[in-house]
Write an enzyme that holds these catalytic residues in place. Structure first.
Site, mmCIF file in Angstrom:
data_model
loop_
_atom_site.group_PDB
_atom_site.id
_atom_site.type_symbol
_atom_site.label_atom_id
_atom_site.label_comp_id
_atom_site.label_asym_id
_atom_site.label_seq_id
_atom_site.Cartn_x
_atom_site.Cartn_y
_atom_site.Cartn_z
ATOM 1 N N CYS A 144 0.833 -1.210 0.000
ATOM 2 C CA CYS A 144 0.000 0.000 0.000
ATOM 3 C C CYS A 144 0.870 1.263 0.000
ATOM 4 C CB CYS A 144 -1.003 -0.053 1.135
ATOM 5 S SG CYS A 144 -2.442 0.969 0.817
ATOM 6 N N HIS A 199 -3.205 -5.146 1.500
ATOM 7 C CA HIS A 199 -2.498 -5.385 2.779
ATOM 8 C C HIS A 199 -2.471 -6.872 3.110
ATOM 9 C CE1 HIS A 199 -2.185 -1.258 4.556
ATOM 10 N NE2 HIS A 199 -3.156 -1.005 3.710
ATOM 11 N N GLU A 229 -0.742 -8.392 5.148
ATOM 12 C CA GLU A 229 -0.484 -8.613 6.580
ATOM 13 C C GLU A 229 -1.772 -8.587 7.401
ATOM 14 O OE1 GLU A 229 -0.160 -5.837 5.003
ATOM 15 O OE2 GLU A 229 -0.620 -4.134 6.305
#
Ligand code: GLN
Length: 183
Positions: free
Chosen positions: A79, A164, A166
């Site tokens: 991002c 994202h 994560e």
């Protein structure tokens, strides 16, 4: 194996947690002395690219990080981290990005998609995300598209995602970074 996580601002803790689940040691980069530790790869997290850029420059981290990536340090930018890798920022990846590309109403959304080299059904969480407007060099390869827009790309040892990884329960993108270290 030790992976540096840029920890100036944004969603860096989540990256550390994924790496820890993969059994990889991490350390946070908050200032130049942190950066000087030995490292095998780097993660540039999401957050606010304008703030991250300002802090990178103020802290004297911009040029050392840029040079390390140019010299071959594997990197995953997510991002805002993808924005940092692009032309006009660190500029190590030959991509042009459009910030906040999905506008206000579609600012945040979740989908599943294919990422070349990883597989199908990769969860993708977008938060005020950019997308890749243009790939500017032949050594840079788009690896994922959503609604006709490029949302991930790979260039040698550099991986960029507009989403994202994560924040979802799928560690394949982080595993890809780890695999790059072993090459
Ligand atoms: N909108 C942010 C920017 O332009 C990126 C958002 C994010 O990293 N989730 O930097």
């Amino acid at each position: 194996m030790r992976i540096a996580v840029l920890a100036l601002q944004g969603a860096f803790i989540e990256h550390e947690q994924v790496l820890q689940r993969l059994g990889v040691e991490t350390f946070e980069v908050r200032q130049l002395s942190d950066w000087q530790q030995p490292k095998d790869a780097l993660i540039l997290p999401g957050g606010e690219s304008t703030v991250q850029m300002r802090l990178l420059k103020e802290l004297g981290l911009f040029e050392p990080i840029r040079q390390a990536i140019v010299d071959g340090l594997p990197v995953l930018g997510t991002c805002a981290g993808m924005i940092l890798l692009s032309e006009g920022y660190l500029g190590t990846m030959h991509i042009r990005v459009r910030r906040n590309a999905y506008g206000r109403q579609l600012g945040s959304f979740h989908t599943m998609g294919r990422v070349d080299g990883i597989g199908n059904d990769v969860p993708m969480t977008f938060i005020r995300a950019p997308y890749i407007d243009a790939v500017l060099a032949a050594d840079c390869t788009p690896i994922a598209q959503v609604d006709g827009h490029i949302v991930a790309a790979c260039q040698g040892h550099q991986i960029a995602t507009a989403f994202h990884p994560e924040l979802d329960d799928d560690m394949r993108l982080h595993q890809l970074l780890v695999d790059m270290i072993k090459l």
